[in-house]
Design a protein around this motif. Structure first.
Motif, PDB file in Angstrom:
ATOM      1  N   GLU A 386       0.903  -1.076  -0.247  1.00  0.00           N
ATOM      2  CA  GLU A 386       0.125  -0.120   0.000  1.00  0.00           C
ATOM      3  C   GLU A 386       0.934   1.259   0.034  1.00  0.00           C
ATOM      4  O   GLU A 386       0.637   2.042  -0.368  1.00  0.00           O
ATOM      5  CB  GLU A 386      -1.220  -0.088   1.282  1.00  0.00           C
ATOM      6  N   ALA A 389       2.171   1.711  -2.909  1.00  0.00           N
ATOM      7  CA  ALA A 389       1.465   2.305  -4.336  1.00  0.00           C
ATOM      8  C   ALA A 389       0.797   3.960  -4.073  1.00  0.00           C
ATOM      9  O   ALA A 389      -0.269   4.046  -4.920  1.00  0.00           O
ATOM     10  CB  ALA A 389       0.107   1.556  -4.657  1.00  0.00           C
ATOM     11  N   ARG A 391      -0.978   4.878  -2.131  1.00  0.00           N
ATOM     12  CA  ARG A 391      -1.998   4.642  -1.138  1.00  0.00           C
ATOM     13  C   ARG A 391      -2.181   5.473   0.973  1.00  0.00           C
ATOM     14  O   ARG A 391      -3.109   4.933   1.063  1.00  0.00           O
ATOM     15  CB  ARG A 391      -3.034   3.375  -1.615  1.00  0.00           C
ATOM     16  N   ILE A 392      -1.162   5.118   1.242  1.00  0.00           N
ATOM     17  CA  ILE A 392      -1.121   5.652   2.631  1.00  0.00           C
ATOM     18  C   ILE A 392      -0.162   6.594   2.746  1.00  0.00           C
ATOM     19  O   ILE A 392       0.758   6.572   1.837  1.00  0.00           O
ATOM     20  CB  ILE A 392      -1.400   4.503   3.573  1.00  0.00           C
ATOM     21  N   ASP A 393      -0.194   7.312   3.297  1.00  0.00           N
ATOM     22  CA  ASP A 393       1.209   8.380   4.137  1.00  0.00           C
ATOM     23  C   ASP A 393       1.359   7.818   4.858  1.00  0.00           C
ATOM     24  O   ASP A 393       1.655   6.982   5.395  1.00  0.00           O
ATOM     25  CB  ASP A 393       0.395   9.375   3.872  1.00  0.00           C
ATOM     26  N   THR A 395       2.688   9.037   8.533  1.00  0.00           N
ATOM     27  CA  THR A 395       1.548   8.774   9.252  1.00  0.00           C
ATOM     28  C   THR A 395       1.702   7.239   9.785  1.00  0.00           C
ATOM     29  O   THR A 395       1.795   6.859  10.132  1.00  0.00           O
ATOM     30  CB  THR A 395       1.104  10.523   9.503  1.00  0.00           C
ATOM     31  N   GLY A 396       0.446   7.397   8.905  1.00  0.00           N
ATOM     32  CA  GLY A 396      -0.798   6.397   9.239  1.00  0.00           C
ATOM     33  C   GLY A 396       0.994   4.821   8.863  1.00  0.00           C
ATOM     34  O   GLY A 396       0.488   3.940   9.323  1.00  0.00           O
TER      35      GLY A 396
END
Lengths: 437, 307
Positions: A386, A389, A391-393, A395-396
């Motif tokens: 993820e 790709a 799709r997550i930054d 921090t996440g």
């Protein structure tokens, strides 16, 4: 069937006709009449007389396609019905015109969306002569495992101006199976510590009667003379005998997580893709070693392939893995409870999962460990897929990574051989890492 | 985009495709909690919602496809459009005198109406040239609409000419033919301009290996043949259809010469309403033939004859 163009021209003609009457403008009416005549002529004599037919009176006319297309037939041949990921499939489509009239046809052979045309084309525009046939050949690249169908063949016939057309879907389907691709493994570092007496010879890490060399030791009374290693005797001056690894049956159970969450990530890079490829590679390796391999795939249901040996078993397993679809959310505990009574104590268990969204994982694996099963977990990291790709930054990613590391540490504490399998890591490296090498 | 990928990586095959469907993930939620909280573009499946006009017309008005440089076939079609455009512009100017135009109705000034009419024809031709040259359907569409606008005239039950160097105004038949030729030119302009786009699309698809064309010469020659035959046939048939107000009295004359004479002298029949009435009858017959499934019978007959 009217095309968008003919519909527009028709509407324009009607509008002009009515406007011409309203404005008492003869030019407008004349233009409308010319457009009407143009459309009528194209429909009636545009090379394919039936393209604009709408009635259903002709007794011979069966189906939606009309007469012109009823005399067109298609047949397809595939180079193979089974292949591996990234393999190529050659397709030959035979189109026949049984009519005594030539036809201009648009032919499109529908291929699965994930496939790529490598050579040739599945979309052909051609003039097929009277009572002639032609062969359309193209090659497909199959990048993802699964059950696929090619077809139907869509055929379209239209007048030269593209005003009217008729379409027919010829329901010619050919199924094929794409197996997950396999990595050649030299060693998996997974060996059973528990000998079994059933058929099938497998090395277990104990010396005993077998075929594979294990170590050298000094000769004792009662040892067979055939076991004496004369070369070692010549070197050391002491009688030395070869010890061999004890052959025994080893059951290997591979559990593949195919829950919906396993598909998190891009289509070609997600935990399920990695897991199925790993399971296929492992099955091939163990079966090559004459182990007995069983596979459990769970998602919305628990699908299992009972333990067996041989090449046939490999294809049974590959077929099941090819059909694994990311669906459902059965907890691992349910799977463990179901299979536990049926597997031999101490058998190696390889669990392939991204360890996502399942609070029962720790308890389930603890159950295995409590019964002295040798558990190896390879966990393809959905988080990395993820993140790669985008799709997550960041921090996440960091939050989830920490959470995942905690879970992995907890499992490692239970004595589970676990490896956080990063996307670019080879299976053999991941296995070696899991086993502490 | 496919550069520098490891050999086993097939992700590049999905570039630009919308086949993915990510499973619900708590990671995604975690991602949303961060700084960049917008949903990634590729996480939302692409849904093409047609505009109101597009839904009326049944699809996108203008293709978003980028064409490759035109091949000989497309270039020839472009030349054809230019030729037809010149002829059409002259004919439009001839058959649509400024009297009776909207501009004349609004301004009441013949000079302004004349300038406006000329301007519209010039803009229609200009956008037509540009649209064909650029192969941009939007300009062609504007050009089509402007040509139709140029011909919209009020109170013109009788055809009048703005310029009549050959004295056609005196002969009703010649005038009729002139209008039909004008109408055929207009339809051919629509068709050729559309053909430029259509064949550009096809040519681009062929050159990008999206479609394979077997025996393209035959297919193209069929189109060329239709480009000549169809307008001639359409023109001749249209003249026959528009002469219904002459033909009808002839037919009636077989039964009653008095009635036929009355019909010939009837104002209604020789006016635009007469033309419309005749046309209506003719197309009722054509509609009837379609209802009887004539195209299918015709096809069957042709196939049998070929057997």
């Amino acid at each position: 069937m009217w095309s968008r163009k003919s519909a527009m021209l028709g509407s324009l003609a009607v509008a002009m006709y009515l406007l011409g009457l309203t404005l008492r403008n003869e030019q407008l009416v004349t233009i409308a009449v010319v457009v009407f005549v143009f459309l009528t002529w194209a429909a009636l004599f545009g090379g394919h007389a039936d393209v604009a037919s709408s009635g259903r009176r002709a007794e011979e006319w069966s189906g939606e396609e009309g007469l012109a297309l009823s005399s067109v037939s298609a047949m397809r041949k595939l180079s193979s019905a089974r292949l591996f990921e990234d393999g190529e499939l050659s397709v030959t489509l035979r189109m026949q015109n049984e009519s005594p009239l030539p036809k201009i046809l648009e032919v499109k052979d529908r291929v699965p969306e994930v496939m790529r045309i490598k050579e040739g084309s599945n979309y052909i525009l051609m003039e097929l002569g009277p009572r002639r046939e032609t062969f359309i050949e193209y090659t497909l690249e199959c990048p993802l495992r699964g059950f696929y169908s090619i077809g139907p063949v869509a055929v379209r016939i239209q007048d030269p101006f593209g005003l009217f057309h008729k379409e027919k879907e010829m329901h010619v389907y050919d199924d094929f199976l794409v197996f997950p691709k396999m990595e050649d493994l030299k060693d998996t570092f997974v060996k059973s510590r528990v000998p079994k007496i059933f058929t099938g010879a497998v090395n277990i890490r104990q010396p005993g009667p077998g075929s594979e060399f294990y170590s050298l030791r000094e000769y004792f009374d009662g040892d067979s003379f055939r076991a004496i290693n004369w070369a070692a005797y010549a070197r050391s001056g002491k009688l030395m005998v070869n010890e061999r690894e004890r052959d025994a049956v080893s059951d290997v159970i591979i559990i593949v997580d195919s829950r919906a969450v396993a598909e998190t990530g891009p289509v070609s890079r997600n935990a399920l893709v990695y897991s199925t490829r790993a399971a296929a590679s492992l099955a091939k390796f163990f079966l090559g070693r004459r182990d007995s391999v069983g596979v459990v795939v769970y998602g919305d249901e628990v699908v299992s392939v009972d333990r067996d040996t041989g090449k046939k078993q490999l294809y049974v397993i590959l077929t099941k893995l090819a059909g694994a679809v990311a669906r459902g959310n059965i907890p691992l505990q349910v799977v463990v409870n179901r299979i536990l009574p049926h597997i031999n104590k101490g058998s190696p268990i390889i669990f392939l999962s991204n360890l996502e969204d399942d609070p029962t994982i720790v308890n389930a694996l603890r159950d295995f460990r409590a019964r002295d099963f040798d558990v190896t977990v390879l966990s393809p990291s959905s988080l990395e897929f993820e993140f790669d790709a985008k799709r997550i930054d960041r921090t996440g990613y960091e939050v989830m990574k920490t959470e995942r590391d905690v879970l992995i540490s907890e499992l490692r504490g239970l004595g589970v051989n676990i490896m956080d399998w990063e996307p670019d890591m080879l299976l053999s490296t991941a296995l070696a890492g899991a086993r502490g090498f | 985009m496919t550069m520098n990928k490891p050999s086993g990586d097939t992700s590049h095959l999905y570039d630009g495709k919308t086949v993915r469907s990510s499973a619900p993930s708590r990671k995604k939620l975690a991602g949303q909690a961060g700084l960049g909280s917008e949903i990634p573009k590729d996480a939302i499946p692409k849904v093409e919602i047609p505009s109101f006009i597009e839904s009326l017309l049944g699809g996108p008005l203008v293709t978003k496809m980028k064409f490759l440089a035109p091949d000989r076939m497309v270039q020839n079609l472009q030349l054809g459009v230019y030729g037809v455009l010149v002829a059409l512009s002259l004919m439009t100017y001839m058959v649509s005198p400024p009297e009776g135009t909207i501009w004349y109705m609004v301004t009441g000034n013949l000079a302004i109406a004349f300038i406006m009419q000329l301007l519209i024809i010039a803009v229609a031709a200009g956008t037509g040239f540009w649209g064909t040259f650029q192969r941009d359907g939007r300009y062609t569409l504007i050009s089509n609409l402007l040509f139709i606008l140029a011909i919209l005239r009020f109170a013109a039950s009788k055809v009048s000419l703005a310029s009549d160097p050959f004295g056609l105004q005196d002969s009703a038949t010649m005038l009729n033919i002139l209008v039909v030729v004008y109408a055929v030119l207009l339809v051919m302009y629509f068709e050729l301009a559309n053909g430029v786009i259509r064949y550009s699309m096809l040519d681009t698809s062929i050159r990008t290996n999206e479609v394979y064309v077997m025996n393209p010469k035959k297919i193209v020659s069929k189109y060329h043949r239709s480009l000549i035959i169809n307008p001639i046939v359409a023109g001749v048939l249209a003249i026959i259809v528009l002469s219904a107000n002459t033909i009808l009295p002839l037919i009636v004359g077989i039964f009653s010469s008095d009635t036929a004479l009355r019909m010939e002298e009837s104002v209604e029949l020789i006016s635009v309403y007469g033309v419309a009435l005749g046309t209506f009858f003719v197309f009722c017959i054509v509609g009837g033939l379609f209802a009887l499934n004539l195209p299918n019978h015709l096809q069957r007959f042709r196939e049998k004859r070929a057997d």
